[in-house]
Design a protein around this motif. Structure first.
Motif, PDB file in Angstrom:
ATOM      1  N   LEU A 246      -4.573  -8.960  19.456  1.00  0.00           N
ATOM      2  CA  LEU A 246      -2.925  -8.561  19.585  1.00  0.00           C
ATOM      3  C   LEU A 246      -2.428  -8.053  18.017  1.00  0.00           C
ATOM      4  O   LEU A 246      -3.011  -8.307  16.820  1.00  0.00           O
ATOM      5  CB  LEU A 246      -1.388  -9.445  19.405  1.00  0.00           C
ATOM      6  N   GLY A 250       2.969  -7.657  17.263  1.00  0.00           N
ATOM      7  CA  GLY A 250       2.513  -8.401  18.325  1.00  0.00           C
ATOM      8  C   GLY A 250       2.105  -9.809  18.507  1.00  0.00           C
ATOM      9  O   GLY A 250       3.264 -10.580  19.893  1.00  0.00           O
ATOM     10  N   SER A 253       6.105 -11.095  18.222  1.00  0.00           N
ATOM     11  CA  SER A 253       6.635 -10.879  19.145  1.00  0.00           C
ATOM     12  C   SER A 253       6.096 -12.330  20.660  1.00  0.00           C
ATOM     13  O   SER A 253       6.927 -12.935  20.856  1.00  0.00           O
ATOM     14  CB  SER A 253       6.610  -9.927  20.209  1.00  0.00           C
ATOM     15  N   GLU A 332       5.670  -6.367  27.816  1.00  0.00           N
ATOM     16  CA  GLU A 332       5.835  -5.201  26.887  1.00  0.00           C
ATOM     17  C   GLU A 332       4.349  -5.851  26.477  1.00  0.00           C
ATOM     18  O   GLU A 332       4.266  -4.349  25.816  1.00  0.00           O
ATOM     19  CB  GLU A 332       6.461  -5.779  26.107  1.00  0.00           C
ATOM     20  N   LEU A 333       3.596  -6.707  25.974  1.00  0.00           N
ATOM     21  CA  LEU A 333       2.266  -6.461  25.392  1.00  0.00           C
ATOM     22  C   LEU A 333       1.450  -6.972  26.396  1.00  0.00           C
ATOM     23  O   LEU A 333      -0.350  -5.698  26.181  1.00  0.00           O
ATOM     24  CB  LEU A 333       2.488  -8.042  24.960  1.00  0.00           C
ATOM     25  N   PRO A 340      -4.997  -7.029  25.906  1.00  0.00           N
ATOM     26  CA  PRO A 340      -3.812  -6.140  24.991  1.00  0.00           C
ATOM     27  C   PRO A 340      -3.523  -5.229  25.778  1.00  0.00           C
ATOM     28  O   PRO A 340      -5.324  -4.609  25.979  1.00  0.00           O
ATOM     29  CB  PRO A 340      -3.778  -6.436  23.406  1.00  0.00           C
TER      30      PRO A 340
END
Length: 409
Positions: A246, A250, A253, A332-333, A340
């Motif tokens: 990530l 990322g 988050s 979202e990721l 990812p």
């Protein structure tokens, strides 16, 4: 048709068994908030049982006595301006871990009894300060006193509600003073969050959090209320290779996705299904979770994975920490995959020669997204539970009892 004596006895036994089956379970037997709501003179006491979340602890116990104090008595306590944490300790001292109805109070063996309290059960009470002395006085009176204060500080006024031998709510004349319970309690911002997680099976997640700016987000959120869902060491270790792929944003988050900016004790999670925001939620960045439970089991769902709460690591207002069996993956990721979302592939240098139309291969079927940790199976299982719990064993017993009655008629 008239039943024979034997059939009459059998039918009566079946009906009695059926009645036992349909009785509510002990966990549904009392609700301290509802009991006190019928008595306006205890509204302040009732309010702070809810505010400190002691009401949930009381409702989860099957044998207990609550020593309620009226609004005037609570005004004296609130005048001391204690912190919410010290206030919780004081009120915990008024919750006895045994059943004391009016009759039992006047029939105490040898005239005195030492009762353990919920304050003592928390482990925060030093020495014997978590105990209350109950004394049968002359003239039909009963006295109460905190052990660490010495002497008798309050007297029995009346019985408010008794459900033998489940819960007894009694009124005492005033708050029991206790130097230990009223002593300043360390605030939540002084707690070592990562140390708590490391000591209870979430060391890998804690170390990862320490190396990220997300730690500051967690620390600054504690005072206002914080719930942390930390993946266990096994789950986090297996996820680390994906975590390293990530971006820096990322990673932050994803870690913040495991925190909720309000205090949610286990009892609250079990009773409130639905979506919740996380520390990663920010405007267009939804980063939300869905809480779903079936009976005593609580799960957290994202479009990518379903994780299960396996244990409660810490639960003391305003901080709750729970261990998960999986890492929470935000949509979202992670687009339906453990990996990812990859960056766009570079354009090919030259087009490959077009195959002959006569031997053109049929187009390949579109590739399906690979689930992360089996979300499809988890999703199906979770959705099949529904919002209403079905007790198959009880239903079968009821049907069998009705069938026996029909045969005997």
């Amino acid at each position: 048709m008239q039943l024979t004596p034997a059939a009459t006895v059998a039918a009566a036994a079946v009906v009695f068994s059926l009645a036992l089956i349909l009785l509510p379970s002990p966990s549904e037997a009392h609700n301290i908030t509802k009991i006190l709501a019928e008595f306006p003179e205890f509204s302040t006491f009732n309010h702070f049982l809810t505010t400190t979340h002691l009401a949930n602890d009381i409702n989860n116990r099957e044998t207990i006595t609550v020593c309620a104090v009226d609004n005037a008595g609570m005004a004296d306590l609130l005048g001391k301006h204690l912190s919410i944490f010290a206030l919780k300790n004081v009120l915990s001292l008024h919750v006895l871990l045994d059943y004391f109805g009016a009759k039992k109070l006047h029939d105490i063996t040898n005239g005195t009894a030492l009762a353990a309290t919920m304050y003592q059960a928390t482990g925060s009470a030093p020495g014997s300060s978590g105990f209350v002395n109950i004394t049968d006085l002359k003239g039909g009176k009963v006295g109460f006193g905190a052990v660490d204060n010495g002497g008798i500080d309050a007297t029995f006024v009346k019985s408010v509600k008794e459900i033998p031998y489940n819960i007894s709510v009694i009124q005492i004349s005033k708050i029991l003073p206790s130097p230990d319970a009223e002593a300043p309690t360390p605030g939540p911002s002084q707690m070592n969050i990562t140390g708590i997680m490391s000591a209870h099976g979430c060391k890998v997640f804690a170390e990862t959090l320490l190396a990220s700016p997300a730690e500051q987000t967690f620390d600054s959120s504690v005072d206002g209320g914080l719930t942390i869902f930390c993946p266990g060491d096994a789950a986090m270790k297996s996820f680390l290779p994906k975590f390293k792929n990530l971006t820096a944003d990322g990673k932050q988050s994803l870690l913040e996705f495991h925190g909720v900016p309000i205090y949610e004790p286990e009892s609250s999670l079990k009773s409130n299904n639905g979506p919740i925001n996380t520390l990663a939620t920010d405007g267009a960045k939804k980063f939300g979770l869905v809480v779903q439970n079936d009976g005593q089991q609580v799960t957290l769902k994202t479009p990518v994975v379903t994780a299960r709460i396996t244990s409660t690591i810490f639960d003391e207002q305003p901080l709750a920490i729970f261990e998960l069996d999986k890492v929470l993956l935000p949509r979202e990721l992670f687009k339906g995959s453990l990996a990812p979302t990859p960056a766009p592939a570079p354009e090919p240098v030259a087009d490959a020669p077009e195959p002959s139309k006569k031997h053109k291969s049929p187009p390949a079927p579109p590739a399906a997204d690979s689930p992360a940790d089996g979300p499809a199976a988890d999703q199906t299982a979770a959705d099949s539970n529904g919002a209403v719990r079905f007790d198959g064993g009880r239903f079968a017993a009821v049907c069998f009892s009705l069938w026996l009655i029909i045969l005997l008629l």
